[in-house]
Design a protein around this motif. Sequence first.
Motif, PDB file in Angstrom:
ATOM      1  N   GLU A 384      28.297   8.351 -68.005  1.00  0.00           N
ATOM      2  CA  GLU A 384      28.736   9.713 -67.743  1.00  0.00           C
ATOM      3  C   GLU A 384      27.870  10.757 -68.445  1.00  0.00           C
ATOM      4  O   GLU A 384      28.122  11.952 -68.334  1.00  0.00           O
ATOM      5  CB  GLU A 384      30.200   9.850 -68.188  1.00  0.00           C
ATOM      6  N   ASP A 385      26.858  10.299 -69.189  1.00  0.00           N
ATOM      7  CA  ASP A 385      25.987  11.215 -69.925  1.00  0.00           C
ATOM      8  C   ASP A 385      24.574  10.629 -69.991  1.00  0.00           C
ATOM      9  O   ASP A 385      24.142  10.113 -71.024  1.00  0.00           O
ATOM     10  CB  ASP A 385      26.548  11.442 -71.334  1.00  0.00           C
ATOM     11  N   VAL A 386      23.866  10.685 -68.862  1.00  0.00           N
ATOM     12  CA  VAL A 386      22.522  10.109 -68.786  1.00  0.00           C
ATOM     13  C   VAL A 386      21.558  10.751 -69.789  1.00  0.00           C
ATOM     14  O   VAL A 386      20.768  10.041 -70.424  1.00  0.00           O
ATOM     15  CB  VAL A 386      21.969  10.218 -67.346  1.00  0.00           C
ATOM     16  N   PRO A 387      21.560  12.070 -70.001  1.00  0.00           N
ATOM     17  CA  PRO A 387      20.673  12.657 -71.006  1.00  0.00           C
ATOM     18  C   PRO A 387      20.868  12.059 -72.401  1.00  0.00           C
ATOM     19  O   PRO A 387      19.893  11.824 -73.130  1.00  0.00           O
ATOM     20  CB  PRO A 387      21.037  14.143 -70.986  1.00  0.00           C
ATOM     21  N   ALA A 388      22.113  11.785 -72.766  1.00  0.00           N
ATOM     22  CA  ALA A 388      22.382  11.173 -74.069  1.00  0.00           C
ATOM     23  C   ALA A 388      21.835   9.745 -74.121  1.00  0.00           C
ATOM     24  O   ALA A 388      21.315   9.313 -75.161  1.00  0.00           O
ATOM     25  CB  ALA A 388      23.887  11.170 -74.340  1.00  0.00           C
ATOM     26  N   LEU A 389      21.940   9.010 -73.014  1.00  0.00           N
ATOM     27  CA  LEU A 389      21.391   7.655 -72.946  1.00  0.00           C
ATOM     28  C   LEU A 389      19.877   7.681 -73.152  1.00  0.00           C
ATOM     29  O   LEU A 389      19.321   6.899 -73.943  1.00  0.00           O
ATOM     30  CB  LEU A 389      21.732   7.022 -71.594  1.00  0.00           C
ATOM     31  N   LEU A 390      19.212   8.589 -72.465  1.00  0.00           N
ATOM     32  CA  LEU A 390      17.756   8.702 -72.595  1.00  0.00           C
ATOM     33  C   LEU A 390      17.367   9.133 -74.011  1.00  0.00           C
ATOM     34  O   LEU A 390      16.410   8.608 -74.594  1.00  0.00           O
ATOM     35  CB  LEU A 390      17.229   9.700 -71.565  1.00  0.00           C
ATOM     36  N   SER A 391      18.094  10.077 -74.554  1.00  0.00           N
ATOM     37  CA  SER A 391      17.796  10.555 -75.904  1.00  0.00           C
ATOM     38  C   SER A 391      17.950   9.446 -76.930  1.00  0.00           C
ATOM     39  O   SER A 391      17.151   9.310 -77.858  1.00  0.00           O
ATOM     40  CB  SER A 391      18.721  11.720 -76.252  1.00  0.00           C
ATOM     41  N   GLN A 392      18.984   8.621 -76.744  1.00  0.00           N
ATOM     42  CA  GLN A 392      19.232   7.514 -77.670  1.00  0.00           C
ATOM     43  C   GLN A 392      18.107   6.492 -77.613  1.00  0.00           C
ATOM     44  O   GLN A 392      17.715   5.921 -78.632  1.00  0.00           O
ATOM     45  CB  GLN A 392      20.559   6.856 -77.320  1.00  0.00           C
ATOM     46  N   CYS A 393      17.582   6.240 -76.417  1.00  0.00           N
ATOM     47  CA  CYS A 393      16.535   5.216 -76.252  1.00  0.00           C
ATOM     48  C   CYS A 393      15.148   5.732 -76.637  1.00  0.00           C
ATOM     49  O   CYS A 393      14.372   5.027 -77.290  1.00  0.00           O
ATOM     50  CB  CYS A 393      16.523   4.709 -74.812  1.00  0.00           C
ATOM     51  N   GLY A 395      14.452   8.404 -78.536  1.00  0.00           N
ATOM     52  CA  GLY A 395      14.367   8.953 -79.889  1.00  0.00           C
ATOM     53  C   GLY A 395      13.607  10.260 -79.924  1.00  0.00           C
ATOM     54  O   GLY A 395      13.880  11.195 -79.168  1.00  0.00           O
ATOM     55  N   ARG A 396      12.604  10.335 -80.775  1.00  0.00           N
ATOM     56  CA  ARG A 396      11.825  11.566 -80.942  1.00  0.00           C
ATOM     57  C   ARG A 396      10.722  11.697 -79.886  1.00  0.00           C
ATOM     58  O   ARG A 396      10.089  12.751 -79.788  1.00  0.00           O
ATOM     59  CB  ARG A 396      11.202  11.598 -82.333  1.00  0.00           C
ATOM     60  N   ARG A 397      10.498  10.628 -79.137  1.00  0.00           N
ATOM     61  CA  ARG A 397       9.453  10.699 -78.115  1.00  0.00           C
ATOM     62  C   ARG A 397       9.906  11.532 -76.929  1.00  0.00           C
ATOM     63  O   ARG A 397      11.099  11.712 -76.686  1.00  0.00           O
ATOM     64  CB  ARG A 397       9.085   9.293 -77.640  1.00  0.00           C
ATOM     65  N   SER A 398       8.936  11.996 -76.171  1.00  0.00           N
ATOM     66  CA  SER A 398       9.239  12.772 -74.969  1.00  0.00           C
ATOM     67  C   SER A 398       9.865  11.852 -73.919  1.00  0.00           C
ATOM     68  O   SER A 398       9.362  10.758 -73.652  1.00  0.00           O
ATOM     69  CB  SER A 398       7.950  13.398 -74.414  1.00  0.00           C
ATOM     70  N   VAL A 399      10.965  12.309 -73.345  1.00  0.00           N
ATOM     71  CA  VAL A 399      11.672  11.508 -72.338  1.00  0.00           C
ATOM     72  C   VAL A 399      10.894  11.521 -71.032  1.00  0.00           C
ATOM     73  O   VAL A 399      10.458  12.568 -70.549  1.00  0.00           O
ATOM     74  CB  VAL A 399      13.092  12.059 -72.108  1.00  0.00           C
ATOM     75  N   SER A 400      10.711  10.336 -70.456  1.00  0.00           N
ATOM     76  CA  SER A 400      10.016  10.209 -69.180  1.00  0.00           C
ATOM     77  C   SER A 400      10.813  10.870 -68.070  1.00  0.00           C
ATOM     78  O   SER A 400      11.993  10.564 -67.868  1.00  0.00           O
ATOM     79  CB  SER A 400       9.803   8.726 -68.847  1.00  0.00           C
ATOM     80  N   ARG A 401      10.202  11.766 -67.342  1.00  0.00           N
ATOM     81  CA  ARG A 401      10.883  12.437 -66.233  1.00  0.00           C
ATOM     82  C   ARG A 401      11.215  11.449 -65.123  1.00  0.00           C
ATOM     83  O   ARG A 401      12.251  11.570 -64.460  1.00  0.00           O
ATOM     84  CB  ARG A 401       9.994  13.566 -65.701  1.00  0.00           C
ATOM     85  N   ALA A 402      10.336  10.464 -64.918  1.00  0.00           N
ATOM     86  CA  ALA A 402      10.591   9.468 -63.877  1.00  0.00           C
ATOM     87  C   ALA A 402      11.835   8.645 -64.207  1.00  0.00           C
ATOM     88  O   ALA A 402      12.660   8.345 -63.327  1.00  0.00           O
ATOM     89  CB  ALA A 402       9.384   8.546 -63.727  1.00  0.00           C
ATOM     90  N   PHE A 403      11.995   8.278 -65.473  1.00  0.00           N
ATOM     91  CA  PHE A 403      13.177   7.535 -65.896  1.00  0.00           C
ATOM     92  C   PHE A 403      14.428   8.378 -65.693  1.00  0.00           C
ATOM     93  O   PHE A 403      15.456   7.888 -65.213  1.00  0.00           O
ATOM     94  CB  PHE A 403      13.057   7.141 -67.375  1.00  0.00           C
ATOM     95  N   GLN A 404      14.348   9.638 -66.056  1.00  0.00           N
ATOM     96  CA  GLN A 404      15.511  10.525 -65.944  1.00  0.00           C
ATOM     97  C   GLN A 404      15.926  10.705 -64.487  1.00  0.00           C
ATOM     98  O   GLN A 404      17.117  10.644 -64.159  1.00  0.00           O
ATOM     99  CB  GLN A 404      15.195  11.887 -66.568  1.00  0.00           C
ATOM    100  N   THR A 405      14.947  10.885 -63.607  1.00  0.00           N
ATOM    101  CA  THR A 405      15.250  11.061 -62.182  1.00  0.00           C
ATOM    102  C   THR A 405      15.904   9.809 -61.604  1.00  0.00           C
ATOM    103  O   THR A 405      16.901   9.890 -60.877  1.00  0.00           O
ATOM    104  CB  THR A 405      13.967  11.385 -61.402  1.00  0.00           C
ATOM    105  N   TYR A 406      15.333   8.669 -61.940  1.00  0.00           N
ATOM    106  CA  TYR A 406      15.860   7.408 -61.412  1.00  0.00           C
ATOM    107  C   TYR A 406      17.281   7.149 -61.919  1.00  0.00           C
ATOM    108  O   TYR A 406      18.198   6.875 -61.138  1.00  0.00           O
ATOM    109  CB  TYR A 406      14.947   6.242 -61.803  1.00  0.00           C
ATOM    110  N   LEU A 407      17.477   7.226 -63.226  1.00  0.00           N
ATOM    111  CA  LEU A 407      18.783   6.912 -63.798  1.00  0.00           C
ATOM    112  C   LEU A 407      19.867   7.889 -63.341  1.00  0.00           C
ATOM    113  O   LEU A 407      21.003   7.487 -63.073  1.00  0.00           O
ATOM    114  CB  LEU A 407      18.689   6.898 -65.325  1.00  0.00           C
ATOM    115  N   THR A 408      19.527   9.154 -63.246  1.00  0.00           N
ATOM    116  CA  THR A 408      20.502  10.143 -62.783  1.00  0.00           C
ATOM    117  C   THR A 408      20.964   9.815 -61.365  1.00  0.00           C
ATOM    118  O   THR A 408      22.153   9.926 -61.039  1.00  0.00           O
ATOM    119  CB  THR A 408      19.896  11.560 -62.826  1.00  0.00           C
ATOM    120  N   ALA A 409      20.036   9.387 -60.532  1.00  0.00           N
ATOM    121  CA  ALA A 409      20.371   9.067 -59.136  1.00  0.00           C
ATOM    122  C   ALA A 409      21.254   7.825 -59.037  1.00  0.00           C
ATOM    123  O   ALA A 409      22.270   7.830 -58.325  1.00  0.00           O
ATOM    124  CB  ALA A 409      19.094   8.882 -58.325  1.00  0.00           C
ATOM    125  N   VAL A 410      20.902   6.752 -59.738  1.00  0.00           N
ATOM    126  CA  VAL A 410      21.639   5.493 -59.567  1.00  0.00           C
ATOM    127  C   VAL A 410      22.997   5.515 -60.276  1.00  0.00           C
ATOM    128  O   VAL A 410      23.945   4.845 -59.840  1.00  0.00           O
ATOM    129  CB  VAL A 410      20.810   4.282 -60.033  1.00  0.00           C
TER     130      VAL A 410
END
Length: 445
Positions: A384-393, A395-410
């Motif tokens: 229910e909170d994909v941004p938090a999932l990405l942030s947790q994984c 960390g301090r690195r830049s979040v991949s936009r491709a990962f965010q797009t894919y995970l948000t969709a599925v």
Amino acid sequence: EVLQRAALRLRSSTCEIVNAVKKKQQNKDNDAGLQESPPKKNTVTFKLDTGAQPIVESPVAKSPRSVQRKGKLCSPLKKQEEEEEKKLSAKTGWIEGRSAVDGASPVSSPNSKSPAKATGKNKGRKTKHASSVEPLPEGEEVTDTTGKKWKLIRQLSQSATELLYEVSRPSSKELNHTLKLGAKDGRIFNEQNFLQRAAKPASVEKWVKQNKLDFLGIPSCVGFGLHTDSYRFLIFPSIGESLQSIIEKENQPLSEEVVLQLAYRILDVLHYIHSNEYVHADISAENVYIKQGQRSQVYLVGYCHAFRYGPGGKHVEYREASRTPHEGTVQFISLDAHKGAAPSRRSDLQSLGYCMLHWHTGLLPWTELTQPQQIATEKQRYMEDVPALLSQCFGRRSVSRAFQTYLTAVMALQYSEQPNYSALKAGLSDALVQLGASVEEPLNF
């Protein structure tokens, strides 16, 4: 109303019987022939104790109790039948057609959600995991259903439920085939069923041509059979090395480029098997293989948990506790699988998303957890909170936009919704172009 009418009829009959008995008792002293009446009196008393007497007191109020008692007497029998049915399904190898019916048919018994049924399936699961497969000695020969003999050259790996061997034909020195060995009535039968029904080489080749693909990573089963009435085996052309072993050798997370390439190839396979009414239900690095020398050839293997989600073109219903909960590789299975619902297309795509995160970042928020229910709770939270999932994984690195797009969709997919595979693949392909790579290039570990 039916029960009330029956109760009134029974009350009327009972009153007649009681009056007759009283009349006979009144004439007892005057009629010597009634000395033989006690046996009849006992018979009447027996009827009154079991059904008539309560109705005389309160015909409407008491009759439901009688019905309820019948229900309680029948219920254990139904449960016993269900338990016997489960035992039979376990002995027959978890046939996928059976799973489709028992797991999610709209006409299944409403008792399928009951704790008793869930408990029964849990027992089945313990039984399956407890039964290990004894290795066969190297050098032993097995014969498939076509009469071809295969010699076991070397054991490659072993788990609780299956073994892998390097094999060859006795007349050949080429070691270019792999044999998977499992218990005769184990989950390997489910895999054989899937391969014979949905992964015939001709069907795969037709799909490749229709969709203008350069490759589709579904293993081709070239032989199968039984051995010593205890084992079942499948034979495949060698398809290289597992992604899990590669990750262990590298001892570091995979690059974003490699993960996107892998995901694109796996999506191709999922699109095919989903179009044939099946889901994989156990995506993990152990079930992904890379063919040596041809690093762009990615195979999705391990169809022991394959499930027919759409028999006859009709999607199964969502019903929690209709199957054994937490089946598959617990770290990566979908929330549906945790809840004991039959896996669907979204289940595979969500599992792939978890794998992508783990392959690239090396962790998931629940990596350190060992209890399946705790892992399920975390997945529910982050679903229910994909941004938090990405942030947790990340960390301090830049979040991949491709990962965010894919995970948000599925993560937003409904249970029976058909995914937009083209859009998902396009997102991965565009990201690869931005990284200066492409799907067709060899994987660079």
